[in-house]
Design a protein around this motif. Structure first.
Motif, PDB file in Angstrom:
ATOM      1  N   ILE A 326     -22.816  11.831  20.663  1.00  0.00           N
ATOM      2  CA  ILE A 326     -23.685  10.889  19.948  1.00  0.00           C
ATOM      3  C   ILE A 326     -25.145  11.146  20.314  1.00  0.00           C
ATOM      4  CG2 ILE A 326     -24.378   8.461  19.788  1.00  0.00           C
ATOM      5  CD1 ILE A 326     -21.439   7.708  19.989  1.00  0.00           C
ATOM      6  N   SER A 327     -25.421  11.305  21.601  1.00  0.00           N
ATOM      7  CA  SER A 327     -26.794  11.549  22.055  1.00  0.00           C
ATOM      8  C   SER A 327     -27.333  12.850  21.482  1.00  0.00           C
ATOM      9  CB  SER A 327     -26.825  11.592  23.581  1.00  0.00           C
ATOM     10  OG  SER A 327     -28.114  11.926  24.052  1.00  0.00           O
ATOM     11  N   SER A 328     -26.510  13.901  21.507  1.00  0.00           N
ATOM     12  CA  SER A 328     -26.951  15.202  20.997  1.00  0.00           C
ATOM     13  C   SER A 328     -27.215  15.155  19.497  1.00  0.00           C
ATOM     14  CB  SER A 328     -25.881  16.260  21.312  1.00  0.00           C
ATOM     15  OG  SER A 328     -26.221  17.503  20.742  1.00  0.00           O
ATOM     16  N   TYR A 329     -26.314  14.534  18.738  1.00  0.00           N
ATOM     17  CA  TYR A 329     -26.505  14.494  17.282  1.00  0.00           C
ATOM     18  C   TYR A 329     -27.687  13.597  16.913  1.00  0.00           C
ATOM     19  CZ  TYR A 329     -25.705  14.260  12.328  1.00  0.00           C
ATOM     20  OH  TYR A 329     -25.878  14.346  10.966  1.00  0.00           O
ATOM     21  N   TRP A 330     -27.881  12.519  17.647  1.00  0.00           N
ATOM     22  CA  TRP A 330     -29.023  11.651  17.366  1.00  0.00           C
ATOM     23  C   TRP A 330     -30.338  12.401  17.589  1.00  0.00           C
ATOM     24  CZ3 TRP A 330     -29.759   7.382  14.777  1.00  0.00           C
ATOM     25  CH2 TRP A 330     -30.971   6.705  14.919  1.00  0.00           C
ATOM     26  N   ASP A 331     -30.380  13.216  18.641  1.00  0.00           N
ATOM     27  CA  ASP A 331     -31.575  14.028  18.889  1.00  0.00           C
ATOM     28  C   ASP A 331     -31.824  14.987  17.723  1.00  0.00           C
ATOM     29  OD1 ASP A 331     -32.067  12.834  21.307  1.00  0.00           O
ATOM     30  OD2 ASP A 331     -31.074  14.376  22.495  1.00  0.00           O
ATOM     31  N   GLN A 332     -30.752  15.589  17.211  1.00  0.00           N
ATOM     32  CA  GLN A 332     -30.904  16.510  16.081  1.00  0.00           C
ATOM     33  C   GLN A 332     -31.402  15.763  14.843  1.00  0.00           C
ATOM     34  OE1 GLN A 332     -27.577  19.246  15.397  1.00  0.00           O
ATOM     35  NE2 GLN A 332     -26.845  18.798  17.452  1.00  0.00           N
ATOM     36  N   LEU A 333     -30.828  14.584  14.603  1.00  0.00           N
ATOM     37  CA  LEU A 333     -31.233  13.797  13.438  1.00  0.00           C
ATOM     38  C   LEU A 333     -32.698  13.387  13.550  1.00  0.00           C
ATOM     39  CD1 LEU A 333     -29.935  12.636  10.859  1.00  0.00           C
ATOM     40  CD2 LEU A 333     -29.551  10.515  12.116  1.00  0.00           C
ATOM     41  N   ARG A 334     -33.107  13.036  14.765  1.00  0.00           N
ATOM     42  CA  ARG A 334     -34.505  12.651  14.982  1.00  0.00           C
ATOM     43  C   ARG A 334     -35.442  13.817  14.702  1.00  0.00           C
ATOM     44  NH1 ARG A 334     -37.172  12.989  19.646  1.00  0.00           N
ATOM     45  NH2 ARG A 334     -35.216  13.345  20.775  1.00  0.00           N
ATOM     46  N   MET A 335     -35.013  15.021  15.034  1.00  0.00           N
ATOM     47  CA  MET A 335     -35.860  16.188  14.801  1.00  0.00           C
ATOM     48  C   MET A 335     -35.920  16.575  13.331  1.00  0.00           C
ATOM     49  SD  MET A 335     -35.309  18.686  18.075  1.00  0.00           S
ATOM     50  CE  MET A 335     -33.540  18.491  18.220  1.00  0.00           C
ATOM     51  N   ILE A 336     -34.876  16.208  12.570  1.00  0.00           N
ATOM     52  CA  ILE A 336     -34.868  16.529  11.140  1.00  0.00           C
ATOM     53  C   ILE A 336     -36.034  15.854  10.420  1.00  0.00           C
ATOM     54  CG2 ILE A 336     -33.610  16.088   8.981  1.00  0.00           C
ATOM     55  CD1 ILE A 336     -31.040  16.723  10.491  1.00  0.00           C
ATOM     56  N   LYS A 369     -13.394  19.074  15.685  1.00  0.00           N
ATOM     57  CA  LYS A 369     -14.284  19.012  14.527  1.00  0.00           C
ATOM     58  C   LYS A 369     -14.203  17.645  13.854  1.00  0.00           C
ATOM     59  CE  LYS A 369     -15.803  23.381  14.371  1.00  0.00           C
ATOM     60  NZ  LYS A 369     -14.992  24.045  15.376  1.00  0.00           N
ATOM     61  N   THR A 370     -12.995  17.077  13.768  1.00  0.00           N
ATOM     62  CA  THR A 370     -12.825  15.766  13.145  1.00  0.00           C
ATOM     63  C   THR A 370     -13.555  14.695  13.941  1.00  0.00           C
ATOM     64  OG1 THR A 370     -10.666  16.412  12.240  1.00  0.00           O
ATOM     65  CG2 THR A 370     -11.139  14.058  12.375  1.00  0.00           C
ATOM     66  N   ALA A 371     -13.468  14.757  15.274  1.00  0.00           N
ATOM     67  CA  ALA A 371     -14.181  13.786  16.115  1.00  0.00           C
ATOM     68  C   ALA A 371     -15.691  13.909  15.909  1.00  0.00           C
ATOM     69  CB  ALA A 371     -13.813  14.003  17.576  1.00  0.00           C
ATOM     70  N   PHE A 372     -16.171  15.141  15.834  1.00  0.00           N
ATOM     71  CA  PHE A 372     -17.601  15.365  15.623  1.00  0.00           C
ATOM     72  C   PHE A 372     -18.041  14.798  14.272  1.00  0.00           C
ATOM     73  CE2 PHE A 372     -20.974  18.378  14.094  1.00  0.00           C
ATOM     74  CZ  PHE A 372     -21.982  17.896  14.914  1.00  0.00           C
ATOM     75  N   LEU A 373     -17.266  15.043  13.222  1.00  0.00           N
ATOM     76  CA  LEU A 373     -17.605  14.516  11.902  1.00  0.00           C
ATOM     77  C   LEU A 373     -17.517  12.993  11.880  1.00  0.00           C
ATOM     78  CD1 LEU A 373     -15.813  17.085   9.559  1.00  0.00           C
ATOM     79  CD2 LEU A 373     -18.251  16.899  10.030  1.00  0.00           C
ATOM     80  N   SER A 374     -16.604  12.428  12.662  1.00  0.00           N
ATOM     81  CA  SER A 374     -16.496  10.974  12.726  1.00  0.00           C
ATOM     82  C   SER A 374     -17.769  10.368  13.317  1.00  0.00           C
ATOM     83  CB  SER A 374     -15.281  10.586  13.579  1.00  0.00           C
ATOM     84  OG  SER A 374     -15.005   9.195  13.465  1.00  0.00           O
ATOM     85  N   ILE A 375     -18.326  11.033  14.314  1.00  0.00           N
ATOM     86  CA  ILE A 375     -19.576  10.568  14.898  1.00  0.00           C
ATOM     87  C   ILE A 375     -20.723  10.717  13.904  1.00  0.00           C
ATOM     88  CG2 ILE A 375     -21.310  11.154  16.652  1.00  0.00           C
ATOM     89  CD1 ILE A 375     -18.958  11.669  18.560  1.00  0.00           C
ATOM     90  N   ILE A 376     -20.753  11.842  13.184  1.00  0.00           N
ATOM     91  CA  ILE A 376     -21.787  12.021  12.150  1.00  0.00           C
ATOM     92  C   ILE A 376     -21.700  10.901  11.123  1.00  0.00           C
ATOM     93  CG2 ILE A 376     -22.522  13.475  10.227  1.00  0.00           C
ATOM     94  CD1 ILE A 376     -21.816  15.895  11.855  1.00  0.00           C
ATOM     95  N   LEU A 377     -20.476  10.600  10.667  1.00  0.00           N
ATOM     96  CA  LEU A 377     -20.284   9.547   9.669  1.00  0.00           C
ATOM     97  C   LEU A 377     -20.755   8.199  10.204  1.00  0.00           C
ATOM     98  CD1 LEU A 377     -19.170   8.872   6.855  1.00  0.00           C
ATOM     99  CD2 LEU A 377     -16.929   8.499   7.919  1.00  0.00           C
ATOM    100  N   ALA A 378     -20.468   7.931  11.484  1.00  0.00           N
ATOM    101  CA  ALA A 378     -20.892   6.671  12.077  1.00  0.00           C
ATOM    102  C   ALA A 378     -22.413   6.568  12.134  1.00  0.00           C
ATOM    103  CB  ALA A 378     -20.296   6.537  13.481  1.00  0.00           C
TER     104      ALA A 378
END
Length: 440
Positions: A326-336, A369-378
């Motif tokens: 969650i922390s890693s993907y949020w950082d990526q989203l923030r940089m987008i 991969k499914t867990a990762f996509l679930s976090i993206i969806l959340a």
């Protein structure tokens, strides 16, 4: 066949994720005795693949796999059913319930996606453990591609730290390098000394756009002798198991393939070897066979470390993994959303999502991969965009704070704005896919 396997994995994962997400809204609504008129996996404009009714709820499978929905009575949502809002408020409607209950209904889908990720990571930890290559084992350093050398790396460099943070997991080094909103300072061990390399942001952006990171570096294979053919020339020269050849005819700093090529060029002749044995370098002279061989066999010094978990240990391990992702993907989203990083140019749609799945069926990889996509969806659904769960929740949260309910007219207008934003994002992301895979 490879594409079919990718599509099947994407479809199965997406069906599970959408079903779990919508079930969160559904079950929370039913807990508060709110009537749910429809429960659909995938959208059903004009028609559905199948449907049935039980009680007050119509359950169905739509044909458009862009998501799913539950239609909750008395709520302004993507169905834009204004007629129900003109009727008198009923006790079983969403709008009749207190704000805190409506808020919980709105965030229940996101919560379920996070809980699903936790459950999957716990299960994967228990069933397969956590496997990784430790950077501590990479004491021979790495070989770098032309793109890596253009950044300042040299073959044999061992990455020690990135922006002062020690590099531990080999598989994370690349992502830690390129997912950034600024310059990177990389500390490498080179020739027994530590050297700091400054990697400018614009060069890292260019590396991401060209996908030069995919083969940026590989672990160096040392000339570490695993066994010796007693009938070979190496045995006659005195080579033993455990010896490491560190020089051939005065050439140093090479890895096994390069040393082997140097020896092949001396076929039928002799070579001077520098052999590391027990911490001491010994000079040996060996005759090379006519085939360019010494009669020795090389073993890999690298082992995939696996940490195993008991059932009870897997639970905190799964929770930690979820938090880290969650922390890693949020950082990526923030940089987008930061123009200087240009990560918005790398946003992808369904083709990009499908491409993350392998072309062979691997259950461990599928669940990860499914867990990762679930976090993206959340995370995507909790964004404060009208039309998404976060948009609905923020209006309800405002009501909880102020005691004043947002008018239906404002909610309807916000819903139109939100749907326009979502449509734009869908077109942009999938348009990027089309450009990258079919035009560029």
């Amino acid at each position: 066949m490879d594409i079919l396997i990718k599509v099947l994995q994407l479809f199965l994962a997406f069906t599970l994720l959408v079903g779990i997400h919508e079930f969160g809204h559904f079950i929370m609504a039913r807990i508060f005795r709110i009537r749910v008129e429809k429960f659909y996996i995938f959208f059903d404009p004009w028609f559905s693949l199948f449907k049935f009714r039980r009680g007050h709820t119509e359950y169905g499978l739509g044909w458009l796999p862009l998501g799913g929905y539950v239609k909750i009575a008395g709520m302004i949502d993507e169905s834009m059913d204004k007629e129900q809002m003109k009727r008198p408020v009923q006790p079983w409607e969403f709008r009749a319930k207190p704000a805190w209950q409506r808020f919980l209904v709105m965030i229940a889908g996101v919560v379920m996606n996070v809980l699903l990720a936790v459950a999957i990571y716990c299960g994967v930890s228990y069933a397969w453990g956590e496997s990784y290559f430790s950077n501590d084992d990479a004491r021979w350093g790495y070989n770098f591609s032309d793109e890596g050398k253009a950044l300042g790396f040299r073959d044999g460099d061992r990455i020690v730290a990135i922006d002062g943070v020690p590099a531990e997991n080999v598989s994370k080094i690349i992502s830690d390098l390129v997912i950034t909103e600024g310059d990177r300072t990389v500390t490498v061990q080179r020739g027994g000394e530590e050297v700091a390399l400054r990697l400018p942001l614009d060069e890292l952006i260019a590396l991401r756009k060209s996908k030069g990171y995919e083969h940026l570096m590989t672990l160096r294979i040392p000339f570490l002798i695993d066994s010796v053919d007693l009938a070979g020339t190496g045995a006659a020269a005195g080579l033993r198991r455990g010896d490491e050849i560190v020089a051939v005819d005065g050439e140093r700093g090479l890895d096994f393939p390069q040393y082997a090529e140097r020896i092949r060029r001396s076929a039928g002749d002799t070579v001077r070897l520098g052999v590391l044995r027990g911490g001491t370098e010994l000079p040996l002279t060996a005759t090379v066979s006519d085939e360019g061989l010494l009669g020795v066999y090389v073993g890999s010094p690298y082992t995939l470390r696996t940490r195993e978990f008991t059932f009870w240990e897997s639970i905190p391990a799964g929770i930690r993994k979820t938090g880290n992702v969650i922390s890693s993907y949020w950082d990526q989203l923030r940089m987008i959303v930061q123009p200087k990083t240009k990560m918005y140019e790398e946003v992808g749609g369904f083709i990009a999502i499908g491409s993350i799945f392998p072309s062979v069926w691997d259950w461990q990889d599928f669940w990860l991969k499914t867990a990762f996509l679930s976090i993206i969806l959340a995370i995507m659904n909790i964004l404060p965009i009208p039309g998404l769960d976060g948009g609905h929740a923020i209006f309800t949260f405002w009501e909880m704070l102020t005691g004043r309910k947002v008018s239906d007219r404002v909610l309807e207008g916000a819903q139109y704005v939100g749907l326009a934003i979502i449509l734009f994002l869908l077109l942009y992301a999938n348009g990027n896919d089309i450009y990258r895979f079919f035009i560029k």
